[in-house]
Write a protein that holds these residues in place. Structure first.
Motif, mmCIF file in Angstrom:
data_model
loop_
_atom_site.group_PDB
_atom_site.id
_atom_site.type_symbol
_atom_site.label_atom_id
_atom_site.label_comp_id
_atom_site.label_asym_id
_atom_site.label_seq_id
_atom_site.Cartn_x
_atom_site.Cartn_y
_atom_site.Cartn_z
ATOM 1 N N LYS A 152 -41.897 4.028 -53.282
ATOM 2 C CA LYS A 152 -41.632 4.736 -54.535
ATOM 3 C C LYS A 152 -42.865 4.587 -55.423
ATOM 4 C CE LYS A 152 -38.724 4.571 -58.658
ATOM 5 N NZ LYS A 152 -37.618 3.862 -59.331
ATOM 6 N N GLU B 109 -41.697 7.597 -61.451
ATOM 7 C CA GLU B 109 -40.494 8.295 -61.910
ATOM 8 C C GLU B 109 -40.892 9.437 -62.841
ATOM 9 O OE1 GLU B 109 -37.712 4.247 -61.931
ATOM 10 O OE2 GLU B 109 -38.506 5.068 -63.821
ATOM 11 N N LEU C 51 -36.240 12.068 -61.669
ATOM 12 C CA LEU C 51 -36.486 12.140 -60.234
ATOM 13 C C LEU C 51 -37.533 11.103 -59.861
ATOM 14 C CD1 LEU C 51 -36.653 16.003 -59.572
ATOM 15 C CD2 LEU C 51 -34.900 14.437 -58.709
ATOM 16 N N ASN C 52 -37.349 10.489 -58.709
ATOM 17 C CA ASN C 52 -38.355 9.568 -58.176
ATOM 18 C C ASN C 52 -39.321 10.328 -57.277
ATOM 19 O OD1 ASN C 52 -37.011 7.455 -59.428
ATOM 20 N ND2 ASN C 52 -35.879 6.874 -57.593
ATOM 21 N N VAL C 53 -40.572 9.922 -57.305
ATOM 22 C CA VAL C 53 -41.574 10.491 -56.399
ATOM 23 C C VAL C 53 -42.053 9.393 -55.461
ATOM 24 C CG1 VAL C 53 -42.353 12.380 -57.861
ATOM 25 C CG2 VAL C 53 -43.341 10.134 -58.165
ATOM 26 N N TYR C 54 -42.389 9.785 -54.231
ATOM 27 C CA TYR C 54 -42.686 8.814 -53.187
ATOM 28 C C TYR C 54 -44.048 9.100 -52.560
ATOM 29 C CZ TYR C 54 -37.656 8.266 -53.731
ATOM 30 O OH TYR C 54 -36.407 8.072 -54.264
ATOM 31 N N LEU D 39 -41.733 14.720 -53.215
ATOM 32 C CA LEU D 39 -40.578 14.780 -54.111
ATOM 33 C C LEU D 39 -39.415 15.493 -53.412
ATOM 34 C CD1 LEU D 39 -39.143 14.438 -56.795
ATOM 35 C CD2 LEU D 39 -40.348 16.430 -57.663
ATOM 36 N N TYR E 225 -37.758 20.139 -50.961
ATOM 37 C CA TYR E 225 -38.899 19.304 -51.290
ATOM 38 C C TYR E 225 -39.830 20.032 -52.269
ATOM 39 C CZ TYR E 225 -37.678 17.099 -46.740
ATOM 40 O OH TYR E 225 -37.033 16.497 -45.679
ATOM 41 N N LEU F 31 -43.692 20.187 -63.556
ATOM 42 C CA LEU F 31 -42.776 20.240 -62.413
ATOM 43 C C LEU F 31 -42.233 21.658 -62.310
ATOM 44 C CD1 LEU F 31 -41.498 18.452 -60.275
ATOM 45 C CD2 LEU F 31 -39.741 17.804 -61.928
ATOM 46 N N ASN G 249 -32.096 10.887 -56.158
ATOM 47 C CA ASN G 249 -32.722 12.169 -56.471
ATOM 48 C C ASN G 249 -31.733 13.330 -56.344
ATOM 49 O OD1 ASN G 249 -35.131 10.956 -57.033
ATOM 50 N ND2 ASN G 249 -36.342 12.181 -55.626
#
Length: 208
Positions: free
Chosen positions: A99, A102, A114-117, A134, A151, A164, A189
């Protein structure tokens, strides 16, 4: 109010309206470029998830109507001390992600996050060193969009503000072929709101 002052106000209003129209046009053109690129990808034998037969008849993916109200400015919060984890996929493969941060934003009157990875596999490839992943689900899944979620691709933020654009949301490859193992969006998410923009999905007309 003097005539000169009134004239200045009218000119300012015209300039503001012109700026808004230009911004909307620029935003739509960016989405159209995204649509052209993803269609090109689906036609390319080296990148496409489609079979040879499907590529022969493929013309375009199904896109929902572009709506710039689904372009939001999100506040980015870095989360630097996260541990790597195995992200479940539609098959047995479990790629390693971390992660990265955020995103906090407001959409249709709702405060959302939303979390981004960051993929640890892709991180080893120089061309993907600034790539963030995402995945998300929303209330349109299984109806007008793919049931497994969609995605959005992002780049490492250069500031605390991130644009976004949900018009650029796309389906995982496993929506078109069972041979792919696609990451399943984490439950955190799952958006409690409909996002009726981006790439659509229908088993009958998703490829036309």
């Amino acid at each position: 109010m003097s005539f000169l002052r009134l004239k200045k106000i009218v000119l300012l209003l015209i300039m503001f309206e012109t700026f808004c129209v230009a911004a909307q046009t620029s935003g739509k053109e960016s989405v159209l470029e995204f649509q052209r690129n993803i269609n090109k990808e689906f036609k390319d034998p080296a990148e496409s998830p489609l079979t040879i037969e499907e590529r022969k008849v493929f013309k375009s993916l199904t896109f929902l109507k572009i709506d710039t109200t689904y372009v939001v400015e999100a506040e980015f919060v870095r989360t630097p001390f996260e541990s790597p984890f195995e992200m479940p996929t539609t098959k047995e493969r479990t790629p390693i992600y971390v992660k990265y941060g955020e995103l906090y934003f407001k959409l249709k009157g709702k405060n959302l996050k939303l979390n981004v990875y960051q993929s640890q596999d892709l991180l080893r490839k120089p061309e993907y060193a600034d790539y963030l992943f995402l995945p998300f689900t929303d209330l349109t899944n299984g109806d007008i969009t793919y049931g497994g979620g969609r995605y959005i691709d992002l780049l490492l933020p250069l500031s605390k503000k991130v644009t976004l654009d949900f018009n650029k949301a796309y389906n995982p490859y496993c929506a078109y072929s069972k041979k792919y193992a696609c990451p399943i969006p984490p439950v955190e998410n799952d958006l409690d709101i409909a996002i009726p923009v981006g790439v659509s999905y229908n088993t009958e007309d998703s490829l036309h």
